[in-house]
Design a protein around this motif. Structure first.
Motif, PDB file in Angstrom:
ATOM      1  N   ASP A  63      13.137  -4.430  11.978  1.00  0.00           N
ATOM      2  CA  ASP A  63      12.150  -4.019  12.985  1.00  0.00           C
ATOM      3  C   ASP A  63      11.119  -3.049  12.438  1.00  0.00           C
ATOM      4  O   ASP A  63       9.998  -2.978  12.938  1.00  0.00           O
ATOM      5  N   ILE A  64      11.485  -2.298  11.398  1.00  0.00           N
ATOM      6  CA  ILE A  64      10.564  -1.298  10.861  1.00  0.00           C
ATOM      7  C   ILE A  64       9.319  -1.932  10.244  1.00  0.00           C
ATOM      8  O   ILE A  64       8.279  -1.294  10.098  1.00  0.00           O
ATOM      9  N   TYR A  65       9.419  -3.234   9.925  1.00  0.00           N
ATOM     10  CA  TYR A  65       8.274  -3.926   9.315  1.00  0.00           C
ATOM     11  C   TYR A  65       7.524  -4.805  10.318  1.00  0.00           C
ATOM     12  O   TYR A  65       6.674  -5.594   9.910  1.00  0.00           O
ATOM     13  N   LYS A  66       7.795  -4.633  11.589  1.00  0.00           N
ATOM     14  CA  LYS A  66       7.102  -5.430  12.601  1.00  0.00           C
ATOM     15  C   LYS A  66       5.604  -5.137  12.551  1.00  0.00           C
ATOM     16  O   LYS A  66       5.175  -3.980  12.559  1.00  0.00           O
ATOM     17  N   ASP A  67       4.813  -6.196  12.473  1.00  0.00           N
ATOM     18  CA  ASP A  67       3.345  -6.127  12.394  1.00  0.00           C
ATOM     19  C   ASP A  67       2.853  -5.439  11.121  1.00  0.00           C
ATOM     20  O   ASP A  67       1.703  -4.986  11.062  1.00  0.00           O
ATOM     21  N   GLN A  68       3.705  -5.376  10.104  1.00  0.00           N
ATOM     22  CA  GLN A  68       3.346  -4.679   8.868  1.00  0.00           C
ATOM     23  C   GLN A  68       3.140  -5.625   7.681  1.00  0.00           C
ATOM     24  O   GLN A  68       2.852  -5.168   6.584  1.00  0.00           O
ATOM     25  N   VAL A  69       3.275  -6.940   7.916  1.00  0.00           N
ATOM     26  CA  VAL A  69       3.266  -7.900   6.810  1.00  0.00           C
ATOM     27  C   VAL A  69       2.277  -9.034   7.104  1.00  0.00           C
ATOM     28  O   VAL A  69       2.280  -9.595   8.197  1.00  0.00           O
ATOM     29  N   VAL A  70       1.451  -9.351   6.110  1.00  0.00           N
ATOM     30  CA  VAL A  70       0.550 -10.505   6.219  1.00  0.00           C
ATOM     31  C   VAL A  70       1.139 -11.648   5.387  1.00  0.00           C
ATOM     32  O   VAL A  70       1.393 -11.491   4.187  1.00  0.00           O
ATOM     33  N   LEU A  71       1.380 -12.787   6.041  1.00  0.00           N
ATOM     34  CA  LEU A  71       1.881 -13.984   5.361  1.00  0.00           C
ATOM     35  C   LEU A  71       0.759 -15.017   5.245  1.00  0.00           C
ATOM     36  O   LEU A  71      -0.334 -14.840   5.784  1.00  0.00           O
ATOM     37  N   ILE A  72       1.043 -16.121   4.550  1.00  0.00           N
ATOM     38  CA  ILE A  72       0.044 -17.165   4.329  1.00  0.00           C
ATOM     39  C   ILE A  72       0.669 -18.529   4.614  1.00  0.00           C
ATOM     40  O   ILE A  72       1.823 -18.785   4.268  1.00  0.00           O
ATOM     41  N   ASP A  73      -0.102 -19.398   5.222  1.00  0.00           N
ATOM     42  CA  ASP A  73       0.361 -20.709   5.666  1.00  0.00           C
ATOM     43  C   ASP A  73       0.637 -21.631   4.466  1.00  0.00           C
ATOM     44  O   ASP A  73      -0.266 -21.897   3.672  1.00  0.00           O
ATOM     45  N   PRO A  74       1.860 -22.150   4.325  1.00  0.00           N
ATOM     46  CA  PRO A  74       2.169 -23.038   3.199  1.00  0.00           C
ATOM     47  C   PRO A  74       1.527 -24.410   3.308  1.00  0.00           C
ATOM     48  O   PRO A  74       1.520 -25.172   2.334  1.00  0.00           O
ATOM     49  N   ARG A  75       1.002 -24.763   4.463  1.00  0.00           N
ATOM     50  CA  ARG A  75       0.352 -26.070   4.607  1.00  0.00           C
ATOM     51  C   ARG A  75      -1.027 -26.101   3.971  1.00  0.00           C
ATOM     52  O   ARG A  75      -1.526 -27.172   3.615  1.00  0.00           O
ATOM     53  N   THR A  76      -1.650 -24.944   3.845  1.00  0.00           N
ATOM     54  CA  THR A  76      -3.025 -24.903   3.344  1.00  0.00           C
ATOM     55  C   THR A  76      -3.193 -24.102   2.060  1.00  0.00           C
ATOM     56  O   THR A  76      -4.243 -24.184   1.429  1.00  0.00           O
ATOM     57  N   SER A  77      -2.192 -23.340   1.676  1.00  0.00           N
ATOM     58  CA  SER A  77      -2.341 -22.439   0.532  1.00  0.00           C
ATOM     59  C   SER A  77      -1.180 -22.570  -0.446  1.00  0.00           C
ATOM     60  O   SER A  77      -0.011 -22.638  -0.038  1.00  0.00           O
ATOM     61  N   SER A  78      -1.503 -22.573  -1.733  1.00  0.00           N
ATOM     62  CA  SER A  78      -0.458 -22.605  -2.755  1.00  0.00           C
ATOM     63  C   SER A  78       0.371 -21.322  -2.739  1.00  0.00           C
ATOM     64  O   SER A  78       1.556 -21.331  -3.077  1.00  0.00           O
ATOM     65  N   VAL A  79      -0.245 -20.199  -2.335  1.00  0.00           N
ATOM     66  CA  VAL A  79       0.502 -18.941  -2.243  1.00  0.00           C
ATOM     67  C   VAL A  79       1.500 -19.011  -1.093  1.00  0.00           C
ATOM     68  O   VAL A  79       2.657 -18.594  -1.224  1.00  0.00           O
ATOM     69  N   GLY A  80       1.065 -19.560   0.026  1.00  0.00           N
ATOM     70  CA  GLY A  80       1.971 -19.740   1.148  1.00  0.00           C
ATOM     71  C   GLY A  80       3.107 -20.684   0.807  1.00  0.00           C
ATOM     72  O   GLY A  80       4.266 -20.451   1.168  1.00  0.00           O
ATOM     73  N   LEU A  81       2.780 -21.752   0.088  1.00  0.00           N
ATOM     74  CA  LEU A  81       3.819 -22.692  -0.321  1.00  0.00           C
ATOM     75  C   LEU A  81       4.762 -22.039  -1.323  1.00  0.00           C
ATOM     76  O   LEU A  81       5.977 -22.273  -1.291  1.00  0.00           O
ATOM     77  N   THR A 137      -6.275  -5.154   2.115  1.00  0.00           N
ATOM     78  CA  THR A 137      -7.088  -4.085   1.533  1.00  0.00           C
ATOM     79  C   THR A 137      -7.961  -3.381   2.575  1.00  0.00           C
ATOM     80  O   THR A 137      -8.402  -2.251   2.355  1.00  0.00           O
ATOM     81  N   GLU A 138      -8.183  -4.045   3.709  1.00  0.00           N
ATOM     82  CA  GLU A 138      -8.916  -3.401   4.808  1.00  0.00           C
ATOM     83  C   GLU A 138      -8.024  -2.485   5.647  1.00  0.00           C
ATOM     84  O   GLU A 138      -8.482  -1.834   6.579  1.00  0.00           O
ATOM     85  N   GLY A 139      -6.725  -2.453   5.314  1.00  0.00           N
ATOM     86  CA  GLY A 139      -5.803  -1.552   5.989  1.00  0.00           C
ATOM     87  C   GLY A 139      -5.170  -2.102   7.245  1.00  0.00           C
ATOM     88  O   GLY A 139      -4.548  -1.351   8.007  1.00  0.00           O
ATOM     89  N   GLU A 140      -5.279  -3.420   7.451  1.00  0.00           N
ATOM     90  CA  GLU A 140      -4.699  -4.010   8.659  1.00  0.00           C
ATOM     91  C   GLU A 140      -3.175  -4.045   8.605  1.00  0.00           C
ATOM     92  O   GLU A 140      -2.504  -4.035   9.637  1.00  0.00           O
ATOM     93  N   ALA A 141      -2.622  -4.123   7.401  1.00  0.00           N
ATOM     94  CA  ALA A 141      -1.162  -4.126   7.212  1.00  0.00           C
ATOM     95  C   ALA A 141      -0.866  -3.612   5.818  1.00  0.00           C
ATOM     96  O   ALA A 141      -1.651  -3.826   4.889  1.00  0.00           O
ATOM     97  N   ASP A 143       0.869  -1.176   0.000  1.00  0.00           N
ATOM     98  CA  ASP A 143       0.000   0.000   0.000  1.00  0.00           C
ATOM     99  C   ASP A 143       0.906   1.226   0.000  1.00  0.00           C
ATOM    100  O   ASP A 143       1.550   1.541   1.011  1.00  0.00           O
ATOM    101  N   THR A 144       0.975   1.937  -1.117  1.00  0.00           N
ATOM    102  CA  THR A 144       1.910   3.054  -1.242  1.00  0.00           C
ATOM    103  C   THR A 144       1.488   4.276  -0.427  1.00  0.00           C
ATOM    104  O   THR A 144       2.255   5.241  -0.334  1.00  0.00           O
ATOM    105  N   GLU A 145       0.288   4.236   0.146  1.00  0.00           N
ATOM    106  CA  GLU A 145      -0.130   5.344   1.003  1.00  0.00           C
ATOM    107  C   GLU A 145       0.341   5.163   2.448  1.00  0.00           C
ATOM    108  O   GLU A 145       0.109   6.036   3.287  1.00  0.00           O
ATOM    109  N   SER A 146       0.996   4.049   2.723  1.00  0.00           N
ATOM    110  CA  SER A 146       1.568   3.856   4.055  1.00  0.00           C
ATOM    111  C   SER A 146       2.871   4.636   4.150  1.00  0.00           C
ATOM    112  O   SER A 146       3.450   5.044   3.140  1.00  0.00           O
ATOM    113  N   ASP A 147       3.357   4.823   5.366  1.00  0.00           N
ATOM    114  CA  ASP A 147       4.567   5.631   5.551  1.00  0.00           C
ATOM    115  C   ASP A 147       5.814   4.784   5.780  1.00  0.00           C
ATOM    116  O   ASP A 147       6.864   5.304   6.148  1.00  0.00           O
ATOM    117  N   ILE A 148       5.724   3.465   5.540  1.00  0.00           N
ATOM    118  CA  ILE A 148       6.913   2.636   5.697  1.00  0.00           C
ATOM    119  C   ILE A 148       7.719   2.651   4.404  1.00  0.00           C
ATOM    120  O   ILE A 148       7.163   2.864   3.316  1.00  0.00           O
TER     121      ILE A 148
END
Length: 340
Positions: A159-177, A218-222, A142-147
């Protein structure tokens, strides 16, 4: 060697039985039953456009079953075995395909449409899985963020990216894998686990699938989420915004290919072949645009919005030897790092 697959089967067992109630068929009806991953079958996915078009053209009714993310879907089919009602499975990626081959659940189909595809996209020489779209994994920002914009995978552990990234579980998702294999290919077998260990502290959360992860983003959580280089295309086409952009790392990115296949025990084989051919021809543009991926059919012309999908100079593909012989160990080591 099979411990990860067994874990996946256990994880989806209860969901599978709940889903089976939704697989209905009227006797004598001209039908094909398709298992697809959630984001394809959802209200905003390609299924909402492609399925009605197929039904109108052919007169064949599609029983489209939303079967979880790719890993969950594959595990469900394996667990259901001979009782699986699906004729077609849509969405097994090249790095998960070996599980389907080992389970012997697919039947080869040499579609005439294969001649429209580049050779490197045909990941199964036996044509049990045929490619229907492909993409490249990247972090979308999201380019409107200040990071600051990260310049490498290693940057994300800062540390600047702490709590700023959403990852996906590779056990259940092809994107995570895909992300797991990306880190393995870029950082090597001696360092990729260190990255995940650091990201365990940095990530906001680890979603079970792409839909939930991208929704949080997209909801702005990260301001950062693992997705595809083509994800910005959706926002340009549908929201007329370039706010969300894919971040390209000089070290390279992981390519992924999604496949469609006909089940060995398909009850409607002829309809299944007609459906597969439609997906590889008339369904290609809608699937590419609505999935925010690339079509495998080389005759398809894409909208100008694809100019906002950057192309990395270095691409990693799934090494069949690594996937078939070492992926279980890679996942097992990953689980140990992320759960201890």
């Amino acid at each position: 060697m099979k411990k990860i697959l067994i874990l996946l089967l256990v994880l989806v067992a209860s969901a599978s039985f709940a889903f089976s109630e939704g697989v209905k068929e009227t006797e004598g009806e001209d039908i094909v039953t398709v298992y697809a991953y959630d984001s394809f079958a959802g209200d905003w996915g390609p299924g909402a456009e492609v399925i009605p078009a197929f039904e109108e053209k052919t007169g064949i009714k599609v029983n489209l079953v939303s079967a979880g993310d790719a890993g969950e879907m594959l595990s469900r089919i394996i667990m259901e075995g001979d009782a699986c009602p699906a004729d077609v499975v849509l969405g097994i990626t090249d790095d998960m395909a070996y599980k389907a081959y080992e389970a012997d659940i697919l039947s080869p189909y040499e579609s005439p449409v294969l001649e429209t595809m580049a050779d490197h996209l045909k990941f199964d020489p036996e044509n049990r899985l045929l490619p229907f779209d492909y993409g490249v994994f990247s972090f979308v920002m999201d380019t409107e963020s200040d990071i600051p914009v990260p310049s490498s995978l290693e940057d994300l552990t800062s540390d600047i990216y702490k709590d700023q990234v959403v990852l996906i579980d590779p056990r259940t998702s092809s994107v995570g894998l895909g992300l797991l294999m990306w880190t393995y290919n870029v950082l090597g077998e001696d360092e990729y686990l260190s990255w995940w260990s650091a990201m365990r502290e940095n990530m906001l959360t680890m979603a079970d699938g792409w839909s939930s992860a991208y929704g949080l983003f997209t909801e702005g959580e990260a301001p950062l989420v693992i997705s595809y280089t083509t994800s910005p295309v959706y926002h340009v086409l549908n929201e007329d915004t370039t706010r969300y952009q894919a971040v390209i790392f000089p070290e390279g990115h992981q390519e992924t290919i999604e496949g469609i296949g006909i089940l060995k025990n398909a009850k409607h084989r002829e309809n299944a072949e007609i459906f597969v051919d439609f997906i590889l021809t008339e369904g290609q543009e809608d699937i590419a645009v609505l999935n925010s991926m690339y079509p495998v059919n080389s005759t398809i012309e894409l909208p100008d919005a694809y100019e906002y999908a950057p192309e990395p100079e270095i691409l990693f593909t799934s090494d069949s030897d690594v996937v078939e012989n070492h992926l279980e160990d890679i996942l097992s080591d990953w689980i140990e790092v992320m759960t201890n």
